[in-house]
Design a protein around this motif. Structure first.
Motif, PDB file in Angstrom:
ATOM      1  N   ASP A   1      -4.479   1.398  -9.374  1.00  0.00           N
ATOM      2  CA  ASP A   1      -4.255   2.809  -9.090  1.00  0.00           C
ATOM      3  C   ASP A   1      -5.577   3.460  -8.734  1.00  0.00           C
ATOM      4  OD1 ASP A   1      -3.635   5.446  -8.992  1.00  0.00           O
ATOM      5  OD2 ASP A   1      -2.394   5.433 -10.788  1.00  0.00           O
ATOM      6  N   PRO A   2      -5.772   3.807  -7.461  1.00  0.00           N
ATOM      7  CA  PRO A   2      -7.089   4.329  -7.049  1.00  0.00           C
ATOM      8  C   PRO A   2      -7.474   5.615  -7.775  1.00  0.00           C
ATOM      9  CG  PRO A   2      -5.508   4.496  -5.239  1.00  0.00           C
ATOM     10  CD  PRO A   2      -4.844   3.701  -6.324  1.00  0.00           C
ATOM     11  N   ASP A   3      -6.500   6.370  -8.273  1.00  0.00           N
ATOM     12  CA  ASP A   3      -6.830   7.609  -8.960  1.00  0.00           C
ATOM     13  C   ASP A   3      -7.634   7.367 -10.237  1.00  0.00           C
ATOM     14  OD1 ASP A   3      -5.352   8.715  -6.992  1.00  0.00           O
ATOM     15  OD2 ASP A   3      -3.533   8.925  -8.194  1.00  0.00           O
ATOM     16  N   HIS A   4      -7.530   6.150 -10.780  1.00  0.00           N
ATOM     17  CA  HIS A   4      -8.232   5.878 -12.028  1.00  0.00           C
ATOM     18  C   HIS A   4      -9.565   5.172 -11.797  1.00  0.00           C
ATOM     19  CE1 HIS A   4      -4.899   7.118 -14.609  1.00  0.00           C
ATOM     20  NE2 HIS A   4      -4.134   6.603 -13.684  1.00  0.00           N
TER      21      HIS A   4
ATOM     22  N   VAL B   1       0.873  -1.178   0.000  1.00  0.00           N
ATOM     23  CA  VAL B   1       0.000   0.000   0.000  1.00  0.00           C
ATOM     24  C   VAL B   1       0.904   1.220   0.000  1.00  0.00           C
ATOM     25  CG1 VAL B   1      -1.801   1.263   1.229  1.00  0.00           C
ATOM     26  CG2 VAL B   1      -1.764  -1.240   1.289  1.00  0.00           C
ATOM     27  N   GLY B   2       0.871   1.981  -1.095  1.00  0.00           N
ATOM     28  CA  GLY B   2       1.773   3.117  -1.209  1.00  0.00           C
ATOM     29  C   GLY B   2       3.225   2.691  -1.091  1.00  0.00           C
TER      30      GLY B   2
ATOM     31  N   SER C   1      -0.826  -2.478  -4.620  1.00  0.00           N
ATOM     32  CA  SER C   1      -0.469  -3.565  -5.519  1.00  0.00           C
ATOM     33  C   SER C   1      -0.460  -4.891  -4.788  1.00  0.00           C
ATOM     34  CB  SER C   1       0.885  -3.311  -6.186  1.00  0.00           C
ATOM     35  OG  SER C   1       1.880  -3.109  -5.212  1.00  0.00           O
ATOM     36  N   CYS C   2      -0.719  -5.932  -5.551  1.00  0.00           N
ATOM     37  CA  CYS C   2      -0.706  -7.291  -5.037  1.00  0.00           C
ATOM     38  C   CYS C   2       0.473  -8.003  -5.683  1.00  0.00           C
ATOM     39  CB  CYS C   2      -2.009  -7.986  -5.410  1.00  0.00           C
ATOM     40  SG  CYS C   2      -2.051  -9.720  -4.955  1.00  0.00           S
TER      41      CYS C   2
END
Length: 112
Positions: free
Chosen positions: A106-109, A48-49, A90-91
């Motif tokens: 990507d949460p922004d998308h 995460v980040g 990411s996983c």
């Protein structure tokens, strides 16, 4: 019965974002699906980040498919705040001796 592949097979990773309904409840659950890996024993992890989360990760048991390959999943629970600030999630699937494969969400998308 199809024979199990006797070779190494990279799983396919799919990262599913949290639902919009859930985000309204101020929590976010992400799911990482890994399918078609061989042999068994792959480990799923999250970033995460760019950092590994210290809690909120739950891994499923491996499922052996009819094609002789393995599938499994991992869920990551975040607060809505963590999710918003994550930047990227990411996983990663890794098997000892192999270079890990990573799938990034990507949460922004995801603001449809």
């Amino acid at each position: 019965q199809p024979k199990a592949p006797n070779y190494f097979q990279m799983p396919t990773l799919t990262v599913l974002p949290p639902s919009k309904e859930e985000e309204k409840k101020s929590s976010a659950t992400l799911v990482c699906l890994a399918t078609g890996g061989f042999p068994s024993g792959w480990k799923l992890g999250w970033k995460v980040g760019g950092c590994s989360p210290s809690s909120g990760v739950s891994n499923s048991l491996e499922v052996l498919g009819t094609d002789g390959r393995y599938s499994w999943s991992s869920t990551l629970s975040l607060s809505a705040d963590q999710w918003r600030k994550a930047g990227s999630v990411s996983c990663e699937a890794s098997l000892s001796g192999q270079s890990p494969i990573t799938q990034t969400l990507d949460p922004d998308h995801c603001s449809e």
